[in-house]
Design a protein around this motif. Structure first.
Motif, PDB file in Angstrom:
ATOM      1  N   ALA A 101       0.819  -1.218   0.000  1.00 37.32           N
ATOM      2  CA  ALA A 101       0.000   0.000   0.000  1.00 37.32           C
ATOM      3  C   ALA A 101       0.852   1.267   0.000  1.00 37.32           C
ATOM      4  N   LYS A 102       2.051   1.191   0.564  1.00 40.44           N
ATOM      5  CA  LYS A 102       2.907   2.374   0.680  1.00 40.44           C
ATOM      6  C   LYS A 102       3.704   2.669  -0.580  1.00 40.44           C
ATOM      7  N   SER A 103       3.719   1.732  -1.522  1.00 38.50           N
ATOM      8  CA  SER A 103       4.493   1.974  -2.738  1.00 38.50           C
ATOM      9  C   SER A 103       3.922   3.167  -3.497  1.00 38.50           C
ATOM     10  N   ILE A 219      11.937  -0.827  -2.868  1.00 37.99           N
ATOM     11  CA  ILE A 219      12.817  -0.066  -3.750  1.00 37.99           C
ATOM     12  C   ILE A 219      12.107   1.195  -4.232  1.00 37.99           C
ATOM     13  N   ASP A 220      10.807   1.079  -4.495  1.00 30.90           N
ATOM     14  CA  ASP A 220      10.023   2.249  -4.936  1.00 30.90           C
ATOM     15  C   ASP A 220      10.173   3.413  -3.967  1.00 30.90           C
ATOM     16  N   SER A 221      10.030   3.126  -2.680  1.00 28.82           N
ATOM     17  CA  SER A 221      10.085   4.193  -1.674  1.00 28.82           C
ATOM     18  C   SER A 221      11.464   4.836  -1.634  1.00 28.82           C
ATOM     19  N   VAL A 234       5.406   8.365 -11.513  1.00 26.94           N
ATOM     20  CA  VAL A 234       6.106   7.133 -11.864  1.00 26.94           C
ATOM     21  C   VAL A 234       5.133   5.967 -11.748  1.00 26.94           C
ATOM     22  N   ALA A 235       5.206   5.046 -12.701  1.00 26.20           N
ATOM     23  CA  ALA A 235       4.398   3.828 -12.648  1.00 26.20           C
ATOM     24  C   ALA A 235       5.326   2.626 -12.804  1.00 26.20           C
ATOM     25  N   ARG A 236       5.149   1.638 -11.935  1.00 21.96           N
ATOM     26  CA  ARG A 236       5.910   0.386 -12.057  1.00 21.96           C
ATOM     27  C   ARG A 236       4.939  -0.783 -12.100  1.00 21.96           C
TER      28      ARG A 236
END
Length: 547
Positions: A101-103, A219-221, A234-236
């Motif tokens: 949820a935090k990504s 890694i996103d954070s 950004v979208a992953r």
């Protein structure tokens, strides 16, 4: 809401990942672990007492196809080793859920599937990325497109704890029993699934998808803290990044930050797939958008379901496939054939030869074609039995020589489901292949009476429980094919499962499901359906009559 409240992976159902997420989804539907919950009754206490034991096991390798003609290896882990991975994730699901949820970037957050779905989790399809990513990228002038090179095979298992607790703290305390760095325990369980190998995690089982997303979300954070001032959004999606930038000159800075962040987790960028795009460039290939638009027309009330339009659509998909050197266009066409229920159409006889020829030249489509043919058989309709028999015989020989497990297993399943005789020569050739998926399927077919003569598969006086033949040995012992006893570190656990007559290959269940006219040939939740390939109530849009 707690995961268990969904009847999914949480404490109310600790077996969700085991029953629907052990075997790779790329295997035929006869490979099933739904029976494992029943078979484990009476064994769980013993398993819990061995939670921290180092008992490495091998997995069954599965050479699968990719859309571009290259190969990818999947893995079916030993169910006892996998039990501990699934159990850890279930017991710590709140931590996983909070991380997802935090990504700030992820558009592939795992969702809990419904109990009727074929897999325990659902990840948003790549085809839906265009809409979701476009909203995230907003007014970006330029977009940096990049992906992680060999993501699953490159994941360092120790990085699971690094991601959960911080790299410095996790490197100091690597004790699997650590109360402070308790994700060390998951690292141990993962390594136990792959002969203690710390480089890479298995492709296929759903638990490993969750682990990969857990690491990627962390890694996103970290990346967000480095590039937030440069980016519009950004979208992953799993390992694919789309970084929206205010100016083209910022792309190199963002790329450097991405490289640095990934390298800290022993991951790397795929340079061949890295590029800077103008913000107006389509995120999704135009051919895919056009084919899906045509597909919707074929499914529409006023769409051209005339056979000439269907053949034109198939031919166009094949032509595009040759042009771009990818089987993806044909998979879209095959999903459309499922949606218009071609298997119960007057037009079947004209489409069937195209399906047969596709099998020869587009290995990535073998599974979809087999599912469509078996659906027609389940409905009690005729097929070109001689044609399919000769086709399967020829292709099985070809792919056995190349050790292509995916094609061999699906073609064999097609023969068995069609109740087409398999010659003694073909059975012998299948039995000679060392792959456990293939040999276990042959043994299961014999036990089910679909192969008349006992196949020449010798198992010896002792059945190993930790090598890559675990599936063959367990299927054979549980079904009464052999009277040999188990050996090795998991002998007592396997003996328990065999005495419970655990069923890991079921050749009948899929056919009973496929008999339902409303059931699709290609499962929406098992075989990677694209979300926009279906209308919500597409049965109402079909106007092809039954035979």
């Amino acid at each position: 809401m707690a995961l268990g409240d969904h009847g999914g992976l949480g404490l109310k159902d600790r077996y969700g990942l085991l029953q629907r997420g052990l075997f790779p989804e790329t295997l035929p539907p006869c490979f099933t672990s739904k029976d494992i919950k029943r078979a484990l009754v009476g064994l769980v206490r013993e398993l819990n007492s061995k939670n921290f034991h180092k008992r490495p096991t091998d997995y069954v390798r599965y050479s699968g196809t990719k859309h571009d003609g290259s190969r990818r290896y999947f893995g079916s882990p030993n169910p006892i080793s996998y039990f501990f991975v699934a159990d850890f994730i279930a017991n710590n699901w709140q931590i996983f859920e909070e991380r997802f949820a935090k990504s700030p970037f992820s558009v592939s957050q795992p969702k809990i599937a419904s109990e009727s779905d074929d897999r325990p989790i659902v990840i948003q399809s790549l085809s839906e990325l265009t809409t979701v990513a476009s909203r995230k990228l907003r007014y970006s002038s330029h977009i940096l497109k990049a992906d992680i090179s060999q993501f699953f095979p490159s994941v360092y298992t120790h990085s699971i704890a690094w991601s959960a607790h911080g790299i410095d703290a996790a490197k100091i305390d690597q004790d699997p029993k650590s109360k402070k760095i308790h994700f060390n325990e998951l690292d141990l369980h993962v390594r136990n699934c792959q002969l203690s190998e710390s480089r890479g995690i298995l492709v296929g089982p759903d638990a490993f998808r969750l682990i990969a997303e857990f690491i990627a979300a962390g890694i996103d954070s970290e990346l967000d803290n480095k590039i937030k001032q440069l980016t519009v959004g950004v979208a992953r999606h799993v390992d694919d990044y789309y970084i929206g930038l205010k100016a083209e000159s910022d792309a190199l800075i963002a790329l450097s930050a991405l490289r640095d962040t990934l390298q800290r987790f022993s991951l790397n960028i795929n340079d061949n797939k890295t590029k800077i795009m103008v913000g107006t460039e389509p995120l999704n290939d135009l051919w895919a958008q056009e084919l899906r638009a045509t597909s919707r027309d074929l499914r529409g009330v006023f769409g051209g379901t005339d056979i000439s339009n269907i053949i034109l659509f198939i031919s166009k998909s094949i032509a595009i496939s040759h042009e771009i050197k990818s089987d993806s266009p044909i998979k879209i066409a095959l999903r459309t054939m499922d949606q218009i229920k071609i298997y119960q159409s007057f037009s079947w006889g004209q489409v069937e030869p195209y399906l047969q020829r596709i099998m020869f030249h587009h290995s990535h489509c073998v599974d979809y074609v087999a599912l469509i043919v078996v659906k027609r058989i389940a409905l009690g309709k005729e097929i070109d039995r001689d044609g399919w028999k000769e086709l399967c015989y020829t292709l099985i020989e070809r792919h056995l020589a190349l050790n292509h497990h995916h094609e061999v297993v699906w073609l064999t399943w097609l023969l068995l489901s069609s109740k087409i005789d398999i010659t003694e020569r073909v059975v012998t050739r299948l039995a000679e292949n060392p792959n456990a998926h293939i040999r276990a399927l042959v043994i299961a077919a014999y036990l089910d009476g679909r192969i008349a003569k006992k196949p020449p598969i010798g198992l010896g006086g002792k059945l190993p429980t930790t090598d890559n033949n675990w599936l063959v040995n367990l299927v054979a012992k549980a079904g009464g094919y052999t009277g040999a006893s188990f050996s090795g570190l998991l002998a007592s656990e396997f003996d328990h499962l065999a005495k419970k007559k655990i069923k890991l290959i079921d050749l009948k269940s899929h056919l009973s499901i496929a008999k339902n006219k409303k059931a699709h040939a290609i499962s929406r939740t098992r075989y990677g359906y694209d979300g926009d390939d279906y209308e919500e109530d597409d049965d109402d849009f079909l106007n092809i009559p039954d035979d």
